[in-house]
Design a protein around this motif. Sequence first.
Motif, PDB file in Angstrom:
ATOM      1  N   ALA A  34       1.202  -1.092  -0.264  1.00  0.00           N
ATOM      2  CA  ALA A  34      -0.429   0.006   0.030  1.00  0.00           C
ATOM      3  C   ALA A  34       0.690   0.955  -0.282  1.00  0.00           C
ATOM      4  CB  ALA A  34      -0.688   0.006   1.176  1.00  0.00           C
ATOM      5  N   GLY A  35       0.002   2.196  -0.242  1.00  0.00           N
ATOM      6  CA  GLY A  35       1.333   3.931  -0.879  1.00  0.00           C
ATOM      7  C   GLY A  35       2.025   3.644  -1.656  1.00  0.00           C
ATOM      8  N   ASP A  36       2.970   5.092  -1.427  1.00  0.00           N
ATOM      9  CA  ASP A  36       4.256   4.342  -2.558  1.00  0.00           C
ATOM     10  C   ASP A  36       5.318   3.249  -2.616  1.00  0.00           C
ATOM     11  OD1 ASP A  36       2.271   6.774  -3.242  1.00  0.00           O
ATOM     12  OD2 ASP A  36       3.885   8.145  -2.706  1.00  0.00           O
ATOM     13  N   TRP A  37       5.294   2.829  -3.793  1.00  0.00           N
ATOM     14  CA  TRP A  37       6.065   1.429  -3.560  1.00  0.00           C
ATOM     15  C   TRP A  37       7.089   1.273  -4.592  1.00  0.00           C
ATOM     16  CZ3 TRP A  37       5.213  -3.003  -6.093  1.00  0.00           C
ATOM     17  CH2 TRP A  37       3.771  -2.895  -6.976  1.00  0.00           C
ATOM     18  N   ALA A  38       7.883   0.903  -4.967  1.00  0.00           N
ATOM     19  CA  ALA A  38       8.257   0.280  -6.168  1.00  0.00           C
ATOM     20  C   ALA A  38      10.083  -0.995  -5.863  1.00  0.00           C
ATOM     21  CB  ALA A  38       8.857   1.672  -6.859  1.00  0.00           C
ATOM     22  N   GLY A 110       4.737  -1.156   3.517  1.00  0.00           N
ATOM     23  CA  GLY A 110       3.507  -0.790   4.096  1.00  0.00           C
ATOM     24  C   GLY A 110       2.108  -0.996   4.588  1.00  0.00           C
ATOM     25  N   ALA A 111       0.547  -0.507   4.958  1.00  0.00           N
ATOM     26  CA  ALA A 111      -0.417  -1.035   5.643  1.00  0.00           C
ATOM     27  C   ALA A 111      -0.959  -2.431   4.644  1.00  0.00           C
ATOM     28  CB  ALA A 111      -1.676  -0.231   4.846  1.00  0.00           C
ATOM     29  N   ALA A 112      -0.409  -3.308   3.147  1.00  0.00           N
ATOM     30  CA  ALA A 112      -0.111  -4.047   2.809  1.00  0.00           C
ATOM     31  C   ALA A 112      -1.954  -4.476   2.417  1.00  0.00           C
ATOM     32  CB  ALA A 112       0.216  -5.314   3.127  1.00  0.00           C
ATOM     33  N   ASP A 113      -3.183  -3.441   2.227  1.00  0.00           N
ATOM     34  CA  ASP A 113      -4.042  -3.221   1.820  1.00  0.00           C
ATOM     35  C   ASP A 113      -4.355  -3.273   0.779  1.00  0.00           C
ATOM     36  OD1 ASP A 113      -4.057  -0.853   2.150  1.00  0.00           O
ATOM     37  OD2 ASP A 113      -5.487  -1.160   4.133  1.00  0.00           O
ATOM     38  N   GLU A 114      -3.586  -2.246  -0.050  1.00  0.00           N
ATOM     39  CA  GLU A 114      -4.517  -1.911  -1.446  1.00  0.00           C
ATOM     40  C   GLU A 114      -4.216  -2.847  -2.754  1.00  0.00           C
ATOM     41  OE1 GLU A 114      -3.499   2.909  -0.186  1.00  0.00           O
ATOM     42  OE2 GLU A 114      -1.939   2.018  -1.423  1.00  0.00           O
ATOM     43  N   THR A 115      -2.706  -3.241  -3.102  1.00  0.00           N
ATOM     44  CA  THR A 115      -2.326  -4.408  -3.604  1.00  0.00           C
ATOM     45  C   THR A 115      -2.084  -5.751  -3.507  1.00  0.00           C
ATOM     46  OG1 THR A 115      -1.375  -2.339  -5.150  1.00  0.00           O
ATOM     47  CG2 THR A 115      -0.659  -4.856  -5.677  1.00  0.00           C
TER      48      THR A 115
END
Length: 305
Positions: A34-38, A110-115
């Motif tokens: 979740a959030g900004d990551w790459a 992150g929260a690990a709940d978006e993707t």
Amino acid sequence: MSLSRSAETNSDPFSQVLVALGARSVRGTALEAAGDWALSFDGRARLKFVAVTRGRCWLLLPNRPPDEITEGDVVLINNTHYTVASSPEIDPADGMPLYAAPGRDIVRLGAADETAMIGGGSGFADGSASFVLDALPTFLRVDRTSPTAEIVASTLKSLRNEVSGRNLGSSLVAEHLAEVLIVVAVRAFVATGPATNIGWITALSDPKVGPALRLLHGDVARRWTVPMLSSEVGMSRSAFTQRFVDRVGRPPLDYLTRWRMVLAQRKLDMGQSVAMTAADVGYSSQSAFCHAFKRTFGRTPRSDA
């Protein structure tokens, strides 16, 4: 891939090649973010799938624009480094160390709940991967309208359940489901790809070249000639040769020699003698076999047997 000997005997050329070249599942992994990551990953001689099971992300490959992949998408990546990211503009961190520890198959950011996504694939015995990888594009997306799309979707659902659960034998089941996903994804590509695609795998769908390839793979040691093959598929010699070159990328007997040598290399690596290997791939003269092997690989064959 752990196909049985009976499967190898009665299979199509693609299955036969996977068995002969020692195709095996590579380690499966999962990412939740979740959030900004790459994250960037290095390129290896293997066929890798990336499947998005929740949300969306971007896939970045060299020499092509970013590709957005969303829930339900399955893509195959062929022998290249790549980046997955929440946005194409984010500078990636090296993702390899995150999975370096034994048993570290799931990474959460992150929260690990978006993707959420899972990855896996097939590797090959040393020196043999190019025969498969060179016949496929660097990137392919499974068409959701293809005849195999339903199988891909159901396999992906089962794989997701095995990766996320702790059921008895889940690792083994996930490994075999990953093998299935690779095969049906390639099948979808062959079924929906344009006739302009070049390579022996896509040529298997050609009504004339496909049967010829099955003949060659079905009896690799036979003394095949172009007139024999063209007669079998009902074409003139010149028309058949041109069609074969257009679809496969090389003439029929050149293709046969290449496959014989790749197969021979695998047999030699497994300890078989030069003499036995030469006979297995259709050479009555060991010197002729050694000459063909050196012309293909730039070295003479060696065997520990």
